[in-house]
Design an enzyme around this catalytic site. Structure first.
Site, PDB file in Angstrom:
ATOM      1  N   GLU A   1      61.403  24.670  44.755  1.00  0.00           N
ATOM      2  CA  GLU A   1      60.637  24.293  43.556  1.00  0.00           C
ATOM      3  C   GLU A   1      61.626  23.791  42.506  1.00  0.00           C
ATOM      4  O   GLU A   1      62.603  24.463  42.202  1.00  0.00           O
ATOM      5  CB  GLU A   1      59.817  25.470  43.031  1.00  0.00           C
ATOM      6  CG  GLU A   1      59.130  25.229  41.694  1.00  0.00           C
ATOM      7  CD  GLU A   1      58.301  23.945  41.633  1.00  0.00           C
ATOM      8  OE1 GLU A   1      57.421  23.758  42.486  1.00  0.00           O
ATOM      9  OE2 GLU A   1      58.546  23.114  40.732  1.00  0.00           O
TER      10      GLU A   1
ATOM     11  N   GLY B   1      53.938  27.414  40.649  1.00  0.00           N
ATOM     12  CA  GLY B   1      52.501  27.260  40.381  1.00  0.00           C
ATOM     13  C   GLY B   1      52.130  25.804  40.141  1.00  0.00           C
ATOM     14  O   GLY B   1      50.948  25.451  40.182  1.00  0.00           O
ATOM     15  N   GLY B   2      53.138  24.966  39.861  1.00  0.00           N
ATOM     16  CA  GLY B   2      52.898  23.522  39.746  1.00  0.00           C
ATOM     17  C   GLY B   2      51.977  23.146  38.594  1.00  0.00           C
ATOM     18  O   GLY B   2      51.880  23.857  37.595  1.00  0.00           O
ATOM     19  N   THR B   3      51.311  22.020  38.767  1.00  0.00           N
ATOM     20  CA  THR B   3      50.484  21.446  37.700  1.00  0.00           C
ATOM     21  C   THR B   3      49.335  22.366  37.320  1.00  0.00           C
ATOM     22  O   THR B   3      49.098  22.622  36.138  1.00  0.00           O
ATOM     23  CB  THR B   3      49.900  20.095  38.175  1.00  0.00           C
ATOM     24  OG1 THR B   3      50.971  19.273  38.616  1.00  0.00           O
ATOM     25  CG2 THR B   3      49.140  19.399  37.058  1.00  0.00           C
ATOM     26  N   CYS B   4      48.590  22.841  38.302  1.00  0.00           N
ATOM     27  CA  CYS B   4      47.361  23.579  38.005  1.00  0.00           C
ATOM     28  C   CYS B   4      47.646  24.771  37.097  1.00  0.00           C
ATOM     29  O   CYS B   4      47.015  24.944  36.055  1.00  0.00           O
ATOM     30  CB  CYS B   4      46.697  24.040  39.304  1.00  0.00           C
ATOM     31  SG  CYS B   4      45.172  24.930  39.011  1.00  0.00           S
TER      32      CYS B   4
ATOM     33  N   HIS C   1      16.002  35.501  38.839  1.00  0.00           N
ATOM     34  CA  HIS C   1      15.533  35.063  37.522  1.00  0.00           C
ATOM     35  C   HIS C   1      16.193  35.904  36.443  1.00  0.00           C
ATOM     36  O   HIS C   1      16.296  37.114  36.597  1.00  0.00           O
ATOM     37  CB  HIS C   1      14.010  35.228  37.427  1.00  0.00           C
ATOM     38  CG  HIS C   1      13.496  34.919  36.041  1.00  0.00           C
ATOM     39  ND1 HIS C   1      13.357  33.622  35.590  1.00  0.00           N
ATOM     40  CD2 HIS C   1      13.141  35.744  35.020  1.00  0.00           C
ATOM     41  CE1 HIS C   1      12.908  33.657  34.336  1.00  0.00           C
ATOM     42  NE2 HIS C   1      12.775  34.922  33.968  1.00  0.00           N
TER      43      HIS C   1
HETATM   44  C1  FAD Z   1      45.052  18.382  32.586  1.00  0.00           C
HETATM   45  C2  FAD Z   1      44.662  18.680  34.001  1.00  0.00           C
HETATM   46  C3  FAD Z   1      43.597  19.503  34.255  1.00  0.00           C
HETATM   47  C4  FAD Z   1      43.227  19.782  35.579  1.00  0.00           C
HETATM   48  N1  FAD Z   1      42.145  20.584  35.806  1.00  0.00           N
HETATM   49  C5  FAD Z   1      41.753  20.840  37.070  1.00  0.00           C
HETATM   50  C6  FAD Z   1      40.641  21.673  37.342  1.00  0.00           C
HETATM   51  O1  FAD Z   1      39.992  22.181  36.442  1.00  0.00           O
HETATM   52  N2  FAD Z   1      40.311  21.898  38.638  1.00  0.00           N
HETATM   53  C7  FAD Z   1      41.010  21.348  39.670  1.00  0.00           C
HETATM   54  O2  FAD Z   1      40.658  21.583  40.826  1.00  0.00           O
HETATM   55  N3  FAD Z   1      42.075  20.551  39.438  1.00  0.00           N
HETATM   56  C8  FAD Z   1      42.459  20.277  38.174  1.00  0.00           C
HETATM   57  N4  FAD Z   1      43.552  19.487  37.952  1.00  0.00           N
HETATM   58  C9  FAD Z   1      44.271  18.926  39.098  1.00  0.00           C
HETATM   59  C10 FAD Z   1      45.199  19.975  39.722  1.00  0.00           C
HETATM   60  O3  FAD Z   1      46.070  20.487  38.757  1.00  0.00           O
HETATM   61  C11 FAD Z   1      45.987  19.338  40.861  1.00  0.00           C
HETATM   62  O4  FAD Z   1      45.108  18.690  41.727  1.00  0.00           O
HETATM   63  C12 FAD Z   1      46.763  20.403  41.631  1.00  0.00           C
HETATM   64  O5  FAD Z   1      47.674  21.069  40.803  1.00  0.00           O
HETATM   65  C13 FAD Z   1      47.508  19.732  42.799  1.00  0.00           C
HETATM   66  O6  FAD Z   1      48.279  20.681  43.432  1.00  0.00           O
HETATM   67  P1  FAD Z   1      49.536  20.244  44.299  1.00  0.00           P
HETATM   68  O7  FAD Z   1      49.968  21.479  44.973  1.00  0.00           O
HETATM   69  O8  FAD Z   1      49.215  19.071  45.118  1.00  0.00           O
HETATM   70  O9  FAD Z   1      50.626  19.738  43.247  1.00  0.00           O
HETATM   71  P2  FAD Z   1      51.280  20.419  41.982  1.00  0.00           P
HETATM   72  O10 FAD Z   1      50.449  21.541  41.478  1.00  0.00           O
HETATM   73  O11 FAD Z   1      51.593  19.326  41.028  1.00  0.00           O
HETATM   74  O12 FAD Z   1      52.622  21.071  42.527  1.00  0.00           O
HETATM   75  C14 FAD Z   1      53.692  20.281  42.980  1.00  0.00           C
HETATM   76  C15 FAD Z   1      54.975  21.042  42.760  1.00  0.00           C
HETATM   77  O13 FAD Z   1      56.031  20.360  43.428  1.00  0.00           O
HETATM   78  C16 FAD Z   1      57.195  20.410  42.633  1.00  0.00           C
HETATM   79  N5  FAD Z   1      58.054  19.283  43.048  1.00  0.00           N
HETATM   80  C17 FAD Z   1      57.780  17.964  42.980  1.00  0.00           C
HETATM   81  N6  FAD Z   1      58.772  17.245  43.525  1.00  0.00           N
HETATM   82  C18 FAD Z   1      59.706  18.134  43.951  1.00  0.00           C
HETATM   83  C19 FAD Z   1      60.962  17.995  44.586  1.00  0.00           C
HETATM   84  N7  FAD Z   1      61.435  16.807  44.950  1.00  0.00           N
HETATM   85  N8  FAD Z   1      61.675  19.117  44.852  1.00  0.00           N
HETATM   86  C20 FAD Z   1      61.189  20.339  44.528  1.00  0.00           C
HETATM   87  N9  FAD Z   1      59.987  20.533  43.929  1.00  0.00           N
HETATM   88  C21 FAD Z   1      59.260  19.437  43.648  1.00  0.00           C
HETATM   89  C22 FAD Z   1      56.659  20.284  41.217  1.00  0.00           C
HETATM   90  O14 FAD Z   1      57.584  20.776  40.267  1.00  0.00           O
HETATM   91  C23 FAD Z   1      55.387  21.123  41.303  1.00  0.00           C
HETATM   92  O15 FAD Z   1      55.634  22.461  40.948  1.00  0.00           O
HETATM   93  C24 FAD Z   1      43.960  19.214  36.645  1.00  0.00           C
HETATM   94  C25 FAD Z   1      45.059  18.394  36.387  1.00  0.00           C
HETATM   95  C26 FAD Z   1      45.417  18.124  35.083  1.00  0.00           C
HETATM   96  C27 FAD Z   1      46.605  17.241  34.823  1.00  0.00           C
END
Ligand code: FAD
Length: 460
Positions: free
Chosen positions: A35, A40-43, A442
């Site tokens: 990582e 936990g990434g984006t979500c 209900h």
């Molecule tokens: C504002 C916003 C609100 C959202 N609300 C919702 C919602 O309500 N419900 C929903 O279902 N979805 C929602 N989403 C979308 C959701 O967040 C994403 O679809 C989800 O996080 C995707 O998960 P993922 O595992 O594919 O990627 P991510 O969660 O983005 O995780 C990818 C990880 O990989 C890491 N990474 C990237 N490149 C490298 C590398 N080269 N080396 C090491 N680590 C790396 C990153 O740092 C990151 O931690 C929302 C998105 C945004 C922007």
């Protein structure tokens, strides 16, 4: 340098990576998970969790402002304490982030690397000084906010979903560029916190992938709260004017530009695939940078899979997690699961929420299928009237010959929960009559779903 050998490398601790690492490690594989930033990434950090926490605060503000209509007296003006609001949001997300990191670091058979991973060859990855190798590599690298090349964009201090979430002061006037999911959730929340808000959208309507009646209703709900909406902004330009940011919507001549204190760019996402060294691993991407995968998420390179937002097959947490389930089932459980088996579903967390499953009306019409349609305004849902939350409507579509449910849209209070009885019936491949024969509780929003199906008429 001799690489350290693993059975599997997982890149990215987002919504698929940690669970996959857990399954692989539990199956006795020696796993490395990498990582580069926030567990936990984006979500967890800049997407679902923080935005839904803000949406919850915004809902409280809205209810407090409308309290008198419920016979409740709330003294004085309702204001948002942005520092307290941010602290609550951070506490909620930090708990999730820490739980994931602690879980991974304590996992047997799993080594955690922090840093940016890049391919050196189809089986080797470099993370700073470390070189690691494995016959199986799983990419879960996610995406980031797209910054469009619109004139003036680099001359103004624009915000994205990441930086807006870091603000601990209230923008006086927030201009949101982009009238889709991310933009709308932020727009309504900040309006409820007390900002003036303008949404600027290039297309002719908000949430353009939805039906026109849904877009119209979403617009009406937002405008009722005082959000200004500028559609058909065919050419958006940004400029600085003193402390303010000017957003023009018409390049030729714009007599009434929007003048904001802050600008949020919410115009889509791009995958984090440009700095992975994919060429060294012979992993093909499409023209938007998404990793090409087959129905079981195998990339063009043997032994490499791509899961989550980076493969372009979904843009949600539940699609990323379902990708993990598909890969784990195929590799570890000897089941055959495929991406094309899943039914599209998602929600827009404005208030009231918009929940969607399957096809919408436009898509059903385009398919040429003989169909039935049922609709019901939320004013005719007892639970909604009792809650004083009657905006929106429900719409269901059924194949007239097979009685299979084709899709549904629920824009209304608790729609994001209620829609699951429709979704599960679709997964069961059961006819809609399964729902009309079921007794529902209900008073709930779900209780009226059988009635919508009972009142269907042919789609003309
Ligand atoms: C504002 C916003 C609100 C959202 N609300 C919702 C919602 O309500 N419900 C929903 O279902 N979805 C929602 N989403 C979308 C959701 O967040 C994403 O679809 C989800 O996080 C995707 O998960 P993922 O595992 O594919 O990627 P991510 O969660 O983005 O995780 C990818 C990880 O990989 C890491 N990474 C990237 N490149 C490298 C590398 N080269 N080396 C090491 N680590 C790396 C990153 O740092 C990151 O931690 C929302 C998105 C945004 C922007």
């Amino acid at each position: 340098m001799t690489p350290t050998c693993f059975d599997a490398i997982v890149v990215g601790a987002g919504q698929a990576g940690p669970s996959l690492a857990g399954r692989l490690a539990a199956a006795g594989r020696k796993v490395a998970i990498v990582e580069r930033k926030l567990f936990g990434g984006t979500c967890v950090n800049t997407g679902c969790t923080p935005t839904k926490t803000l949406v919850a605060s915004a809902y409280v503000a809205h209810k407090a402002r409308t309290a008198q209509a419920y016979g409740i007296n709330v003294a004085g003006p309702v204001t948002a304490d942005m520092k307290a609001l941010k602290a609550r949001k951070d506490a909620v997300l930090m708990k999730s982030r820490n739980n994931i990191e602690t879980w991974l670091r304590g996992m047997e058979n799993c080594a955690v690397f922090t840093g940016h991973a890049r391919f050196e060859s189809p089986t080797e990855m470099r993370i700073g000084e470390d070189l690691i190798t494995a016959p199986e590599i799983f990419l879960n690298v996610g995406g980031r906010a797209k910054v469009p090349e619109m004139p003036g964009v680099h001359e103004v201090p624009f915000l994205t979903n990441v930086s807006l979430l870091d603000l601990d002061e209230l923008p006086r006037h927030l201009i949101v560029v982009g009238g889709s999911y991310v933009g709308i959730e932020f727009a309504q929340a900040f309006r409820r916190f007390g900002s003036e808000v303008t949404i600027v959208e290039m297309g002719p309507r908000l949430v353009q992938r939805e039906d026109e009646d849904v877009s119209a209703s979403v617009k009406e709900i937002l405008e009722k709260e005082g959000i200004r909406i500028r559609l058909n902004a065919e050419c958006i330009t940004l400029a600085k004017k003193g402390q303010k940011i000017v957003v023009h919507v018409n390049c030729a001549h714009d007599a009434s530009p929007s003048l904001g204190s802050h600008v949020l760019l919410a115009v889509g996402r791009r995958p984090n695939t440009d700095d992975l060294g994919l060429d060294k691993a012979c992993v093909a991407i499409d023209k938007h940078g998404y990793i090409q995968v087959d129905d079981q998420l195998r990339t063009t390179a043997p032994g490499i899979w791509a899961l989550g937002d980076c493969n372009g097959k979904g843009a949600f947490t539940h699609t990323a997690y379902n990708d993990f389930e598909i890969v784990a089932a195929n590799l570890l459980d000897y089941e055959t699961r495929r991406v094309t088996d899943r039914i599209p579903c998602y929600a827009l967390y404005m208030d009231p929420p918009l929940a969607r499953v399957g096809l919408n009306e436009r898509e059903v019409r385009a398919s040429g299928k003989p169909a039935l349609i049922g609709t019901r305004p939320m004013t005719k849902v007892a639970r909604a009237t009792e809650k004083g939350e009657t905006d929106g409507f429900m719409k269901v579509l059924v194949n007239a010959e097979t009685k299979q449910i084709l899709g549904a849209s629920i824009l209304g209070t608790s729609g994001d929960e209620a829609i699951h009885c429709i979704l599960d019936t679709m997964y069961a491949r059961a006819p809609y009559t399964t729902i009309t024969h079921a007794m529902h509780i209900h008073p709930t929003v779900s209780e009226l779903i059988p009635t919508v199906f009972e009142d269907m008429k042919p789609l003309s």
